[in-house]
Design an enzyme around this catalytic site. Structure first.
Site, PDB file in Angstrom:
ATOM      1  N   GLU A 336      30.609  32.422  33.438  1.00 47.94           N
ATOM      2  CA  GLU A 336      32.127  31.407  33.456  1.00 47.94           C
ATOM      3  C   GLU A 336      31.413  30.587  35.067  1.00 47.94           C
ATOM      4  OE1 GLU A 336      34.692  35.325  32.258  1.00 47.94           O
ATOM      5  OE2 GLU A 336      34.775  35.260  34.491  1.00 47.94           O
ATOM      6  N   CYS A 337      32.301  29.385  34.209  1.00 49.34           N
ATOM      7  CA  CYS A 337      32.814  28.466  35.304  1.00 49.34           C
ATOM      8  C   CYS A 337      31.069  28.560  36.374  1.00 49.34           C
ATOM      9  CB  CYS A 337      33.749  28.946  35.924  1.00 49.34           C
ATOM     10  SG  CYS A 337      34.672  27.526  37.413  1.00 49.34           S
TER      11      CYS A 337
END
Length: 478
Positions: A336-337
């Site tokens: 994620e990210c």
């Protein structure tokens, strides 16, 4: 019925001092031997880290946009069990949430769901009679709020505090339970994504000591506890949404979790849901460890600050090479990210320096001077992938200062986009874009997904890690 002493520490606006007040209150209560459970409204990761640092108990997020009310209530009651008080730090201004005229996702919405008394934090600078008008407005707006107390922040003198206390109590009948003196002694440093995590602040203990001493002198902690104990009982939650958790979880697979100064943006309830579904979590550091933990069947790369630690991540070539080898062999991985940034070929920082990353995706991640995406969004899986099957939907949040420059000919790399992401603008317009990049059994994208928004995502991740374990035992490499 469940009895949970609790207060919401709400702010009139962002920057009024909610975090300073909340951390100070928690620290002072812990010093008295009181068991405190910290919570943070919304998708913030950094404030809960400060709560956790002070209480030695994992702080949790309460997000009424991403989670159904019954799920939010369940997680709150479950995580509050065994504590003397739950202190819930708000987000932004009290009524600020998803946007527009709706309070969904706001501190006010969470306080309403949890039937929690509210302590309003008010910046005292430049205020006199208007302070009472402001408190009154927050009490009466949108059907009213259960404001039981006020804490004044950045107060320049005890005399000013007494003046404002009299004004507010005479005009609103709400108790002013204390104040925080104006001082740089406990100001917490910030960077582009918010406050600097407590673990990176060299003088954090000194700042906490000074803040705690101030709170003990200027805030009525007995009155705070009385307000918290006066909160009404809550109904126990039942429902099919909670049936995803086995009564007796059996460890079926091992998932490595990237956890250090570069990667630490995780919802604690996400990790515990994975455990409840049969995963043993093994923590490792991409900054310091030489290789991935042995015997794992999957990897979770959360968000964080890889751009701050890009040079150190790049220099740890043995870790980068091991990740590349294992993921190319088919080890399931979810990022994620910040995790996505690390899984790219290179990372270009704001100064223009370029650092080698793991090279799973043929892309350069480039830092920008302004936010590229910010806010809530909906994610729909368009392909079967590490998190589940096409058609799964979840709510999510994005907050990043970077862009992804992917090589144009993705077919040569067998890369697919697995996310349809959509967001409603304040005008009502729906904007859509593609995200969630898949190569072999690695899936990574910018959205931060709360697994309790749709537990099928967590179940899909664990299921695919179990499948990898079974394939490995048969000598199959995907």
């Amino acid at each position: 019925m469940v009895n949970v002493p609790r207060v919401v520490i709400a702010g009139t606006n962002s920057g009024c001092g909610k975090t300073t007040v909340t951390v100070g209150l928690i620290s002072a209560l812990v010093k008295r031997g009181i068991k405190v459970q910290g919570f943070k409204v919304g998708p913030d990761y950094i404030d809960p880290m400060l709560h956790t640092h002070v209480t030695s108990r994992y702080s949790r997020n309460l997000d009424s946009w991403m989670l159904k009310e019954e799920i939010l209530m369940h997680l709150f009651c479950k995580n509050s069990a065994g504590c003397d008080i739950s202190v819930i730090e708000g987000v932004m201004g009290f009524y600020d949430g998803f946007g527009g005229n709706s309070i969904e996702g706001s501190t006010a919405h969470v306080a309403k769901i949890l039937k929690s008394p509210v302590i309003l934090v008010l910046n005292a600078r430049g205020m006199s009679l208007s302070a009472a008008a402001m408190v009154k407005g927050f009490m009466d707006f949108k059907g009213g709020a259960d404001v039981k107390g006020v804490i004044l922040n950045k107060v320049s003198s005890h005399g000013l505090y007494l003046l404002l206390k009299d004004i507010i109590e005479e005009n609103t009948c709400v108790k002013v339970i204390g104040y925080i003196p104006q001082s740089e002694d406990y100001t917490l440093p910030e960077r582009h994504l918010g406050l600097v995590p407590g673990g990176e602040i060299k003088d954090i203990e000194d700042k906490l000591l000074r803040l705690t001493e101030a709170v003990e002198k200027t805030i009525d902690l007995e009155l705070l506890m009385k307000i918290a104990r006066g909160a009404p009982d809550l109904c126990e939650v039942e429902g099919s949404e909670l049936d995803v958790i086995p009564v007796t979880p059996v460890v079926k697979t091992r998932i490595a979790i990237a956890m250090d100064n570069a990667f630490n943006f995780y919802y604690r309830d996400n990790l515990e849901l994975l455990e409840a579904l049969g995963a043993e979590l093994i923590y490792f550091s991409p900054l310091k460890d030489e290789k991935l933990p042995s015997g794992i069947n999957g990897v979770y790369f959360g968000g964080g600050y890889p751009e701050i630690f890009a040079e150190a991540l790049s220099k740890n070539s043995s870790m980068r090479q091991d990740i590349n080898l294992k993921l190319q062999q088919g080890l399931p991985a979810y990022g994620e990210c910040g995790g996505l940034m690390y899984l790219c070929r290179t990372l270009k920082d704001i100064k223009g320096d370029i650092f080698e990353m793991t090279g799973i995706f043929p892309a350069q991640c480039e830092m920008t001077t302004s936010l590229k995406r910010f806010g809530y969004a909906n994610v729909t899986l368009t392909e079967n992938c590490t998190l589940g099957e096409a058609g799964y939907e979840s709510r999510a949040h994005e907050f990043h200062y970077s862009t992804l420059n992917m090589d144009e000919d993705l077919k040569n790399y067998n890369i697919k986009s697995c996310y349809d992401v959509s967001k409603q603008k304040r005008s009502g317009e729906i904007i859509k874009w593609k995200d969630g990049w898949k190569i072999k059994n690695t899936l990574s994208g910018y959205p931060h997904i709360h697994f309790w928004s749709n537990p099928d995502f967590a179940k899909g991740f664990v299921k695919n890690c179990i499948k990898n374990k079974e394939n490995y035992s048969r000598g199959i490499i995907i």
